[in-house]
Scaffold this active site. Sequence first.
Site, PDB file in Angstrom:
ATOM      1  N   HIS A  96     -19.896  60.706  87.839  1.00 14.66           N
ATOM      2  CA  HIS A  96     -19.466  59.962  88.848  1.00 14.66           C
ATOM      3  C   HIS A  96     -18.799  61.203  89.653  1.00 14.66           C
ATOM      4  CE1 HIS A  96     -19.547  56.301  86.424  1.00 14.66           C
ATOM      5  NE2 HIS A  96     -19.184  55.647  87.570  1.00 14.66           N
TER       6      HIS A  96
ATOM      7  N   ASP B  70     -23.289  49.028  89.840  1.00 21.55           N
ATOM      8  CA  ASP B  70     -22.053  49.528  89.625  1.00 21.55           C
ATOM      9  C   ASP B  70     -21.277  48.455  88.383  1.00 21.55           C
ATOM     10  OD1 ASP B  70     -20.104  51.298  89.025  1.00 21.55           O
ATOM     11  OD2 ASP B  70     -19.109  51.152  90.965  1.00 21.55           O
TER      12      ASP B  70
ATOM     13  N   GLU C 256     -17.310  60.371  94.916  1.00 19.29           N
ATOM     14  CA  GLU C 256     -16.978  59.017  95.226  1.00 19.29           C
ATOM     15  C   GLU C 256     -15.678  58.533  95.953  1.00 19.29           C
ATOM     16  OE1 GLU C 256     -16.691  54.407  93.006  1.00 19.29           O
ATOM     17  OE2 GLU C 256     -16.457  56.501  92.019  1.00 19.29           O
TER      18      GLU C 256
ATOM     19  N   ASP D   9     -18.184  47.049  80.729  1.00 19.85           N
ATOM     20  CA  ASP D   9     -17.142  46.300  81.048  1.00 19.85           C
ATOM     21  C   ASP D   9     -16.660  45.732  82.734  1.00 19.85           C
ATOM     22  OD1 ASP D   9     -16.828  49.082  81.480  1.00 19.85           O
ATOM     23  OD2 ASP D   9     -14.867  49.535  81.036  1.00 19.85           O
TER      24      ASP D   9
ATOM     25  N   HIS E 218     -26.786  52.498  87.113  1.00 20.88           N
ATOM     26  CA  HIS E 218     -25.488  52.666  87.155  1.00 20.88           C
ATOM     27  C   HIS E 218     -24.652  51.214  86.995  1.00 20.88           C
ATOM     28  CE1 HIS E 218     -22.057  55.320  88.658  1.00 20.88           C
ATOM     29  NE2 HIS E 218     -21.662  54.156  88.419  1.00 20.88           N
TER      30      HIS E 218
ATOM     31  N   HIS F  11     -21.886  49.535  84.573  1.00 16.96           N
ATOM     32  CA  HIS F  11     -20.673  49.266  83.759  1.00 16.96           C
ATOM     33  C   HIS F  11     -20.583  48.192  82.933  1.00 16.96           C
ATOM     34  CE1 HIS F  11     -18.976  53.263  84.863  1.00 16.96           C
ATOM     35  NE2 HIS F  11     -19.442  52.922  86.200  1.00 16.96           N
TER      36      HIS F  11
ATOM     37  N   GLY G  40     -13.994  57.182  85.742  1.00 13.32           N
ATOM     38  CA  GLY G  40     -12.771  57.052  85.850  1.00 13.32           C
ATOM     39  C   GLY G  40     -12.042  57.767  86.986  1.00 13.32           C
TER      40      GLY G  40
END
Length: 378
Positions: A218, A299, A221, A37, A33, A35, A191
Amino acid sequence: MPHNAPAAGPIPDGPLPAVSEELLRALPKTDLHCHLDGSLRLGTILELAEEHGVHLPADTPEGLARAIHQGELCADLEDYLKAFDVTLSVLQTEEALYRAAYELALDCAAENVRYLEVRYAPVLHTRRGLKPTTIVDAVLDGLRAAKRETGIKSSVIICGIRHIDPVTSLRLAELAVAFKNRGVVGYDLAGAEEGYPSKDHAAAFQLILANNVNVTIHAGEAYGPESIAQAVHYCGAHRIGHGVRLREDGDLLNYVNDHRLPLEMCPSSNVQTRSVADMKSHPLKFYFDFGLRVTVNTDNRLITDTTSTKELWIAHREMGFTLEDLVTLVVQGFKSAFMPFREKSDLLKQVNREIAATLTRFAAGPRAVDAGTQRSAT
C-alpha cells in the site's frame, strides 16, 4: 494501436454491444486487492457476534451498515480503518475465518470474478489465542471449498502492518515464506501510511525477496509519491496498492511505467477515504491513457459497499472508459496476477476467448444473452 491494447485481441470483429452492468458482470474478472476483514457479509457479522458473545455497535444489518460508514465518506484513511474494529471483533476463531473466506469467494464467483487474491494480517486474528498457522490454514480451507463449488481460483497475500512493530512484520514475512506454494502468493504492508514508512520494515522485505515471494505494498494512498518510491526502491515492490499520488512525480511515474509495475486501483475506496476528491479527479483514466498497467479492484467489498462489476461500471460512467478500454482493464488484471507465468498464460488465452464470446453474445441481443446466462448456470 493504443498503448494499452491487449496483446491477445479479445475484441471480436463485427458490432459491439453497449456497455451495461449486465455485460460487465458477465465478463471474466480479477480482484487483486481485496481485504478479507473488509469484505464480510453484514448478516455474517451479526451471526458470528451472536455465536461468540461479541458486542457490536448495532444489532441490525441497517444499523451495522451505518456504524461502519458503509459506502459513506470518511474523514481520512485512518477514520476509514476504524470500521475494521467491528469486523475483526468477530474474526477470531477458525470457523469464522473459514466462513469469511468461503463466503467472500462465493460472492466474487457470483459476479464472474475468476481469480481472487485475498489479503489480511494474521496478527490481527490472534486475540483468542489462535496460532498464525491455524489462521492461514482456515482461510485457505475456506477458499478451497469455494473453488470446489464454483471453480474460482484464489490465493492469499499475507499483510504486515505499518504501525505495528517491524519485528512483527518480520514474523509475518516468515509465515508467508512458510506457506509459499501452499496458497500464499505474496506479502503486503498495509495500515496507516502517514508517519509509518515502509523502509522501517526492510528486514521483512529482505526475507521475502530472498525467498522469491511476490511483493505488493500500500503506497501513495494517504501519503505522497515518496511512499511509492520507498515501496519500489527499498522494499522491491512488484505491484503498488492504490498509488493515486504517483501522478505528483512524473519521473517516478515513468519509472513505474517503464518497468510495468501494476497499480492496484480501488476507485470507490479512494473517494471514501478522501485520497481523491471525487471520481472525476481520480487518476485511473490518466494512468490508463498514459500506458501504465492499471487494474481495478474492490479493496473492501463491505465497507466500501462495492463489487468488481460496480468498479468497472464507475470507470465507464464516471471516467469515460469505453468498452475496449474496459476489456483492456480486465485483461490487465489477469496479466498482473501473482501467478506462475505458464499458468497465467493459459488462463489469459481462456479469458480472451470467453471475453470475445461474451461480447458477441451481448451484441446479438437479449435472447442470445438469456441463452448464454442459462448455459452458464447449468
